[in-house]
Design a protein around this motif. Structure first.
Motif, PDB file in Angstrom:
ATOM      1  N   ASP A  96      10.609   0.190   5.000  1.00 26.62           N
ATOM      2  CA  ASP A  96      10.394  -1.048   4.006  1.00 26.62           C
ATOM      3  C   ASP A  96       9.026  -0.923   3.315  1.00 26.62           C
ATOM      4  O   ASP A  96       8.688  -1.731   2.621  1.00 26.62           O
ATOM      5  N   ASP A  97       8.160   0.036   3.511  1.00 27.12           N
ATOM      6  CA  ASP A  97       7.071   0.368   3.101  1.00 27.12           C
ATOM      7  C   ASP A  97       7.132   1.377   1.824  1.00 27.12           C
ATOM      8  O   ASP A  97       8.290   1.757   1.417  1.00 27.12           O
ATOM      9  N   TYR A  98       6.260   1.619   0.933  1.00 31.10           N
ATOM     10  CA  TYR A  98       6.121   2.725  -0.016  1.00 31.10           C
ATOM     11  C   TYR A  98       4.950   3.473  -0.018  1.00 31.10           C
ATOM     12  O   TYR A  98       3.975   2.977   0.720  1.00 31.10           O
ATOM     13  N   ILE A  99       4.751   4.593  -0.614  1.00 29.40           N
ATOM     14  CA  ILE A  99       3.826   5.220  -0.762  1.00 29.40           C
ATOM     15  C   ILE A  99       3.275   5.793  -1.966  1.00 29.40           C
ATOM     16  O   ILE A  99       4.062   5.533  -3.026  1.00 29.40           O
ATOM     17  N   SER A 100       2.131   6.227  -2.445  1.00 28.44           N
ATOM     18  CA  SER A 100       1.620   6.563  -3.403  1.00 28.44           C
ATOM     19  C   SER A 100       2.473   7.895  -4.061  1.00 28.44           C
ATOM     20  O   SER A 100       2.631   8.743  -2.812  1.00 28.44           O
ATOM     21  N   TYR A 101       2.625   8.114  -5.177  1.00 26.67           N
ATOM     22  CA  TYR A 101       3.170   9.503  -5.231  1.00 26.67           C
ATOM     23  C   TYR A 101       2.393  10.733  -5.078  1.00 26.67           C
ATOM     24  O   TYR A 101       2.809  11.871  -5.076  1.00 26.67           O
ATOM     25  N   ARG A 102       1.008  10.508  -5.025  1.00 23.31           N
ATOM     26  CA  ARG A 102       0.079  11.593  -4.594  1.00 23.31           C
ATOM     27  C   ARG A 102      -0.136  11.519  -3.103  1.00 23.31           C
ATOM     28  O   ARG A 102      -1.228  12.312  -2.557  1.00 23.31           O
ATOM     29  N   MET A 103       0.499  10.763  -2.269  1.00 19.27           N
ATOM     30  CA  MET A 103      -0.194  10.688  -0.914  1.00 19.27           C
ATOM     31  C   MET A 103      -0.001  11.983  -0.231  1.00 19.27           C
ATOM     32  O   MET A 103      -0.836  12.462   0.647  1.00 19.27           O
ATOM     33  N   THR A 104       1.293  12.791  -0.317  1.00 15.57           N
ATOM     34  CA  THR A 104       1.198  14.139   0.306  1.00 15.57           C
ATOM     35  C   THR A 104       0.215  15.239  -0.050  1.00 15.57           C
ATOM     36  O   THR A 104      -0.338  15.692   0.704  1.00 15.57           O
ATOM     37  N   ASP A 122      -6.453   4.981   3.901  1.00 13.67           N
ATOM     38  CA  ASP A 122      -6.412   3.361   3.921  1.00 13.67           C
ATOM     39  C   ASP A 122      -4.980   2.994   3.209  1.00 13.67           C
ATOM     40  O   ASP A 122      -4.255   3.563   2.776  1.00 13.67           O
ATOM     41  N   PHE A 123      -4.950   1.688   3.560  1.00  9.49           N
ATOM     42  CA  PHE A 123      -3.713   1.209   2.853  1.00  9.49           C
ATOM     43  C   PHE A 123      -3.670  -0.127   2.202  1.00  9.49           C
ATOM     44  O   PHE A 123      -4.687  -0.872   2.545  1.00  9.49           O
ATOM     45  N   LYS A 124      -2.955  -0.696   1.643  1.00  6.84           N
ATOM     46  CA  LYS A 124      -2.607  -1.779   0.908  1.00  6.84           C
ATOM     47  C   LYS A 124      -1.642  -2.869   1.728  1.00  6.84           C
ATOM     48  O   LYS A 124      -0.393  -2.036   1.467  1.00  6.84           O
ATOM     49  N   ARG A 125      -1.711  -3.917   1.919  1.00  5.47           N
ATOM     50  CA  ARG A 125      -0.694  -4.902   2.341  1.00  5.47           C
ATOM     51  C   ARG A 125      -0.077  -5.502   0.994  1.00  5.47           C
ATOM     52  O   ARG A 125      -0.638  -5.347  -0.020  1.00  5.47           O
ATOM     53  N   PHE A 126       1.259  -5.386   1.027  1.00  7.90           N
ATOM     54  CA  PHE A 126       1.779  -6.275  -0.192  1.00  7.90           C
ATOM     55  C   PHE A 126       3.081  -7.137   0.537  1.00  7.90           C
ATOM     56  O   PHE A 126       3.448  -6.767   1.581  1.00  7.90           O
ATOM     57  N   TYR A 127       3.248  -8.132  -0.410  1.00  6.27           N
ATOM     58  CA  TYR A 127       4.085  -9.245   0.464  1.00  6.27           C
ATOM     59  C   TYR A 127       5.270  -9.519  -0.492  1.00  6.27           C
ATOM     60  O   TYR A 127       5.708  -9.002  -1.724  1.00  6.27           O
ATOM     61  N   GLU A 128       6.186 -10.368  -0.015  1.00  6.14           N
ATOM     62  CA  GLU A 128       7.456 -10.629  -0.686  1.00  6.14           C
ATOM     63  C   GLU A 128       7.259 -11.343  -1.822  1.00  6.14           C
ATOM     64  O   GLU A 128       8.447 -11.225  -2.620  1.00  6.14           O
ATOM     65  N   ASN A 129       6.351 -12.060  -2.086  1.00  2.41           N
ATOM     66  CA  ASN A 129       6.187 -12.758  -3.420  1.00  2.41           C
ATOM     67  C   ASN A 129       5.551 -11.741  -4.521  1.00  2.41           C
ATOM     68  O   ASN A 129       5.360 -12.071  -5.676  1.00  2.41           O
ATOM     69  N   GLY A 130       5.479 -10.603  -4.192  1.00  2.78           N
ATOM     70  CA  GLY A 130       4.729  -9.669  -5.369  1.00  2.78           C
ATOM     71  C   GLY A 130       3.297  -9.459  -5.112  1.00  2.78           C
ATOM     72  O   GLY A 130       2.839  -8.376  -5.769  1.00  2.78           O
TER      73      GLY A 130
END
Length: 251
Positions: A96-104, A122-130
């Motif tokens: 249910d998450d996603y990653i930067s196209y450059r992560m790998t 590091d990571f950023k949280r994102f929410y159902e409201n966008g």
């Protein structure tokens, strides 16, 4: 070094009833700037259209493998992926998450530059409201010994114990697998990976996007979750007492 012609990276995605979010996740994986990857989709007994989506993506990307198994939880799904992974390195992405196209590409580059066994971002949280969490991203890098990582994993500003924001040398899993049938299976396992590693590196580049949803696993607080975490902490204390007794006194 041209990373695109070098080592294979296995990306394991445990999947359970995420039909609303799965395509978002998979689109960021199949479009990685580092293309030498195998993508292992582990359908953990989903009852929605998740398996159908997996098979649709498999038809259009030959790097994708699909495992369809009886529901066994996150630890079981990750282990199923580990067992078929053929890459020199391995990552785990929650579906249910996603990653930067450059992560790998970025994590593999840092791992080679720093001669590390594990690289965490590091990571950023994102929410159902966008809404997306705002964080500074200054690309700083910090190295840890195994002992330092075992200390840092308990602090929110450290590398933590989550399985999903890291690139690992696959050999770390030769004799370590995730604990199955419990909540917080990464807490029960990551410390063993840190202890086995010579060097762990952290970058504060935010390359992972962690979805906070109202019915997500981290929002549920069944009694078993608390019971599992108590048992895990007991196991941690026994491990530290035997191998790192000085860390039990760390403030």
């Amino acid at each position: 070094m041209d990373l695109k012609r070098n080592d294979l990276v296995s990306i394991v995605v445990p999947i359970y009833n995420v039909e609303l979010f799965l395509k978002r996740c998979l689109d960021t994986i199949i479009n990685q700037t580092y293309s030498n990857i195998e993508i292992i989709l582990v359908n953990d007994g989903s009852t929605d259209n998740s398996l159908k989506i997996c098979n649709e993506y498999k038809e259009k990307d030959e790097r994708i493998k699909v495992i369809d198994k009886k529901n066994g939880g996150l630890g079981s799904a990750r282990n199923a992926g580990i067992d078929v992974a053929t890459g020199k390195y391995i990552m785990f992405i929650d579906s249910d998450d996603y990653i930067s196209y450059r992560m790998t590409e970025r994590l593999l580059t840092i791992l080679h530059q720093e001669n590390a066994d594990i690289v965490a971002c590091d990571f950023k949280r994102f929410y159902e409201n966008g809404k997306v969490e705002i964080k500074k991203d200054n690309k700083s890098i910090k190295s840890y010994s195994s002992t330092e990582a075992l200390i840092s994993m308990f602090y929110n500003n450290g590398i933590r114990w989550g399985a999903w924001n890291k690139l690992y040398k696959k050999t770390l899993f030769d004799d370590i697998h995730y604990v199955e049938g419990v909540y917080s299976e990464d807490m029960a396992t990551t410390y063993l990976l840190y202890a086995k590693s010579s060097k762990i590196v952290w970058t504060n580049e935010c390359l992972y996007y962690y979805f906070i949803r109202s019915n997500g696993i981290m929002k549920s607080k069944p009694p078993k979750r608390y019971a599992d975490e108590v048992l895990i902490i007991e196991s941690l204390c026994k491990f530290y007492s035997k191998n790192y007794p000085e860390l039990l006194k760390y403030p």
